[in-house]
Design a protein around this motif. Structure first.
Motif, mmCIF file in Angstrom:
data_model
loop_
_atom_site.group_PDB
_atom_site.id
_atom_site.type_symbol
_atom_site.label_atom_id
_atom_site.label_comp_id
_atom_site.label_asym_id
_atom_site.label_seq_id
_atom_site.Cartn_x
_atom_site.Cartn_y
_atom_site.Cartn_z
ATOM 1 N N GLN B 2 0.715 -1.232 -0.066
ATOM 2 C CA GLN B 2 -0.121 -0.201 0.075
ATOM 3 C C GLN B 2 0.928 1.050 0.129
ATOM 4 O O GLN B 2 2.039 1.228 0.323
ATOM 5 N N SER B 26 -3.010 3.772 -2.388
ATOM 6 C CA SER B 26 -3.548 2.781 -3.213
ATOM 7 C C SER B 26 -3.334 1.487 -2.570
ATOM 8 O O SER B 26 -2.329 1.260 -1.680
ATOM 9 N N TYR B 27 -4.422 0.583 -2.704
ATOM 10 C CA TYR B 27 -4.615 -0.660 -2.068
ATOM 11 C C TYR B 27 -5.833 -1.374 -2.315
ATOM 12 O O TYR B 27 -6.966 -0.587 -2.358
ATOM 13 N N GLY B 28 -5.754 -2.453 -2.993
ATOM 14 C CA GLY B 28 -7.113 -2.901 -3.464
ATOM 15 C C GLY B 28 -8.134 -3.622 -2.596
ATOM 16 O O GLY B 28 -9.201 -3.695 -2.943
ATOM 17 N N GLY B 29 -7.511 -3.928 -1.401
ATOM 18 C CA GLY B 29 -8.656 -4.673 -0.464
ATOM 19 C C GLY B 29 -9.248 -3.482 0.658
ATOM 20 O O GLY B 29 -9.090 -2.198 0.392
ATOM 21 N N THR B 30 -9.747 -4.183 1.391
ATOM 22 C CA THR B 30 -10.301 -3.311 2.633
ATOM 23 C C THR B 30 -9.436 -2.692 3.700
ATOM 24 O O THR B 30 -8.261 -3.350 3.849
ATOM 25 N N LYS B 69 -14.685 5.252 -1.399
ATOM 26 C CA LYS B 69 -13.973 4.286 -1.691
ATOM 27 C C LYS B 69 -13.645 4.211 -3.323
ATOM 28 O O LYS B 69 -12.756 3.731 -3.806
ATOM 29 N N SER B 70 -14.678 4.664 -4.073
ATOM 30 C CA SER B 70 -14.295 4.667 -5.541
ATOM 31 C C SER B 70 -13.234 5.701 -5.877
ATOM 32 O O SER B 70 -12.812 5.558 -6.996
ATOM 33 N N PHE B 72 -10.606 6.147 -3.934
ATOM 34 C CA PHE B 72 -9.400 5.765 -3.012
ATOM 35 C C PHE B 72 -9.108 7.002 -1.950
ATOM 36 O O PHE B 72 -8.137 7.139 -1.816
#
Lengths: 122, 113
Positions: B2, B26-30, B69-70, B72
């Motif tokens: 991240q 930047s991180y794809g998860g929760t 969330k959309s 980030f």
């Protein structure tokens, strides 16, 4: 109230000296962290520990080592101090998410910081 | 891994002005998200945090932040700043299955009386 204390607020050392920075927390936290804070770079993680005698490298471990012999104490060691290690060093602690058999509320994972040690290496 | 971006390095405002400090990660998860503040000569302390639920979170001293969330993003806001808000502000992200907090580079806020 969580209390994280660091052994010195200011420290001046010479190049090549071995330097010990001590950190103690009084809230029975599993996790402990060492950061350095530099202008324009924010906080960068050096090492962390999630249990006694356990350690993991952070983002900038080179030139540093750590020791965690007791749960409440986490030491940062500069084996041979260099001028580029002049910085503010911050210690932090937090509850672990990894503790089995104990339900940790999701919002208990904030890190609590000590006052910092400003180290100058001449 | 991240990462966190704080695009404003130094912000100067007059008292009573409105404040918004940007934070993108930047991180794809929760993730869990935090804003920390460091007043001159003091400890780093928590200003507010987002874990789940209402994306608009309120913190101490009239600060709030909105998690989008959309985008980030987790921008910090205050409708009317005071001279005592002069400090350095750090955004941080903690992935759900991780113990490591990643900080942004910080934003120095100077309030002119």
């Amino acid at each position: 109230d969580v209390k994280v204390t660091q052994s010195s607020r200011y420290l001046v050392k010479r190049t090549g000296e071995k330097v010990f920075l001590e950190c103690v927390q009084d809230m029975d936290h599993e996790n402990m962290f060492w950061y350095r804070q530099d202008p324009g770079l924010g906080l960068r993680l050096i090492y962390f520990s999630y249990d006694v005698k356990m350690k993991e490298k952070g983002d900038i471990p080179e030139g540093y080592s750590v020791s965690r012999e007791k749960k409440e104490r986490f030491s940062l060691i500069l084996e041979s101090a260099s001028t580029n290690q002049t910085s503010m060093y911050l210690c932090a602690s937090s509850l672990s998410r990894r503790v089995f058999g104990r339900k940790i509320p999701n919002d208990y994972n904030e890190q609590f910081f000590g006052p910092g040690t400003r180290l100058t290496v001449l | 891994a991240q990462s966190v971006s704080q695009h404003n390095h130094h912000v100067i405002l007059s008292e009573a002005a409105s404040l918004e400090l940007g934070c993108n990660y930047s991180y794809g998860g929760t993730v869990n998200l935090f804003w920390y503040v460091q007043y001159p000569g003091q400890h780093l302390q928590l200003l507010l945090k987002y874990f789940s639920g209402d994306p608009l979170v309120k913190g101490i001293k009239g600060f709030e932040a909105e998690f989008i969330k959309s985008k980030f993003s987790f921008n910090l806001r205050k409708p009317s700043v005071q001279w005592s808000d002069t400090a350095e502000y750090f955004c941080a992200v903690l992935p759900l299955r991780n113990e490591k907090l990643t900080f942004g580079t910080g934003t120095r806020l100077t309030i002119i009386p």
